[in-house]
Enzyme design. Structure first.
Site, PDB file in Angstrom:
ATOM      1  N   LYS A 102     -11.267  -2.169   2.674  1.00 58.79           N
ATOM      2  CA  LYS A 102     -10.802  -3.287   2.623  1.00 58.79           C
ATOM      3  C   LYS A 102     -11.633  -4.567   2.433  1.00 58.79           C
ATOM      4  O   LYS A 102     -11.116  -5.711   1.529  1.00 58.79           O
ATOM      5  CB  LYS A 102     -10.023  -3.707   3.853  1.00 58.79           C
ATOM      6  CG  LYS A 102      -8.770  -2.749   4.027  1.00 58.79           C
ATOM      7  CD  LYS A 102      -8.037  -2.687   5.631  1.00 58.79           C
ATOM      8  CE  LYS A 102      -7.019  -1.840   5.395  1.00 58.79           C
ATOM      9  NZ  LYS A 102      -6.659  -1.718   7.125  1.00 58.79           N
ATOM     10  N   LYS A 130      -0.155  13.433  -3.027  1.00 63.50           N
ATOM     11  CA  LYS A 130       0.748  13.127  -2.652  1.00 63.50           C
ATOM     12  C   LYS A 130       1.496  11.710  -2.879  1.00 63.50           C
ATOM     13  O   LYS A 130       0.761  11.052  -3.484  1.00 63.50           O
ATOM     14  CB  LYS A 130       0.333  13.171  -1.106  1.00 63.50           C
ATOM     15  CG  LYS A 130      -0.351  14.446  -0.493  1.00 63.50           C
ATOM     16  CD  LYS A 130      -0.794  14.252   0.683  1.00 63.50           C
ATOM     17  CE  LYS A 130      -1.487  12.896   1.130  1.00 63.50           C
ATOM     18  NZ  LYS A 130      -1.621  12.815   2.719  1.00 63.50           N
ATOM     19  N   LYS A 145       1.638   5.118  -0.056  1.00 63.09           N
ATOM     20  CA  LYS A 145       2.434   3.646  -0.202  1.00 63.09           C
ATOM     21  C   LYS A 145       2.041   2.755  -1.367  1.00 63.09           C
ATOM     22  O   LYS A 145       2.718   2.141  -1.932  1.00 63.09           O
ATOM     23  CB  LYS A 145       1.931   2.927   1.114  1.00 63.09           C
ATOM     24  CG  LYS A 145       2.806   2.758   2.119  1.00 63.09           C
ATOM     25  CD  LYS A 145       2.268   2.088   3.238  1.00 63.09           C
ATOM     26  CE  LYS A 145       3.341   1.820   4.399  1.00 63.09           C
ATOM     27  NZ  LYS A 145       2.574   0.894   5.561  1.00 63.09           N
TER      28      LYS A 145
END
Ligand code: TRP
Length: 344
Positions: A126, A208, A211
């Site tokens: 982040k 997969k 988000k």
């Protein structure tokens, strides 16, 4: 006897095991969340004392603008209920409604070392993504998460692999606290669904559903019928098998896998047979998958929308959740203050 084994016995033998998990209101729930988490939470709430939380405070570490926070919190709560979380059974609540969280977070911060926080993978990722806002909340994100969990003295935390490091840090904070101030907290463990965990592949044949990655390859619970159809029809295929009983390439296997989640067994069998016999038409298969997907998702979406729009119901649900979570938190905090010698 290994500690893991002892935990296992405790877990198997206690009917009142405590489960806690959280989700940040920063994105839309998708099919991967549904099959990977929500569906299993619905089963857990039948057996255990469950705390399911919307992590709105964690969202502030990356999304300081709160203009859309309220509607995002509402959406996540409504989607949880639409997926089958029962606010009567589980405590479904909002992190910022439990003020004890902030107090415990403060105490835990004194037990968290700069070195270990800086080494955390999610912090490094982040910090790289938002170099202009490397705030202390971002650094102590795992401390806040530990507070969420141990505030209810929870032992089981059903989360994905990406949260394992945070859980390990939670266990370290617990060990330090217990060692210094006395045994107050059990060590939280990842709750593994084992066999029940199904893979939800993305529609572009890579990995997969997730988000943040390729939005067109992920089906969200909020997607409308047309968008679901469009996304499914775009899924990667090829000219079809050229030999009888050919092994399937990954991206074709993925389409079959998605069908297994939402289609009837007879439908799957029919396309399986067509594949083996080289008569399969992927266009037809995707049309079928799209319709079955729409049939599966649209009732959830409609229910979630109806709930979100019912401001009174939303308020009642959040109050009810906060009440349960606060009651549990207050009990823990009394023990904490007592153990720490903060009672004068
Ligand atoms: N960090 C979690 C995530 O990104 C969200 C979260 C916050 C959480 N508090 C929690 C998960 C407590 C489990 C337990 O998904």
């Amino acid at each position: 006897m290994s500690r893991l084994y002892i935990y296992y016995i405790c877990f198997m033998s206690t009917e009142n095991a405590i489960v806690m998990s959280g989700i940040r209101p920063t994105g839309y729930l998708h099919l991967g969340n549904y099959f990977g988490a929500m569906r299993n939470y619905v089963k857990l709430q039948e057996k255990y004392t469950c705390f399911f939380m919307v992590a709105d405070l964690h969202a502030l570490t990356t999304h300081p603008d709160t203009k859309e926070l309220k509607s995002n919190v509402y959406r996540v709560i409504a989607e949880n209920i639409a997926c089958g979380i029962d606010p009567e059974k589980a405590a479904l609540y909002c992190q910022s409604h439990v003020h004890e969280t902030a107090e415990l977070y403060l105490y835990l911060n004194m037990l968290a070392y700069l070195g270990e926080l800086e080494k955390t993978t999610t912090f490094k990722d982040k910090a790289r993504l938002q170099p202009d806002n490397i705030n202390a909340g971002l650094l102590t994100y795992p401390v806040l998460q530990a507070a969420d969990i141990i505030l209810h003295r929870a032992t089981w935390v059903p989360v994905g692999k990406d949260q394992e490091q945070h859980l390990e840090m939670s266990r370290n904070f617990v060990k330090r606290f217990n060692h210094r101030y006395g045994n107050v907290f059990p060590e939280p463990m990842a709750y593994n669904f084992g066999d029940e965990l199904v893979k939800v592949p993305s529609l572009d044949g890579t990995g997969k559903m997730s988000k943040s990655e390729n939005q067109l390859a992920t089906i969200y619970l909020a997607d409308d019928d047309e968008l679901i159809r469009k996304k499914v029809m775009k899924a990667k295929t090829d000219g079809g098998p050229t030999e009888i009983n050919m092994p399937k390439p990954d991206y074709i296997e993925n389409i079959f896998q998605l069908m297994k989640l939402v289609s009837e067994q007879s439908t799957i069998d029919q396309f399986e047979k067509a594949y083996q016999e080289c008569t399969i038409r992927y266009g037809d298969m995707k049309k079928q998958l799209a319709e079955d997907m729409v049939t599966f998702i649209s009732p959830i979406r409609q229910k979630a929308i109806a709930i979100q729009q019912d401001e009174r119901y939303m308020q009642t649900i959040m109050e009810q959740g906060a009440e349960k979570a606060c009651a549990s938190a207050q009990k823990t905090m009394e023990l904490v203050r007592e153990a720490m010698g903060l009672v004068y």
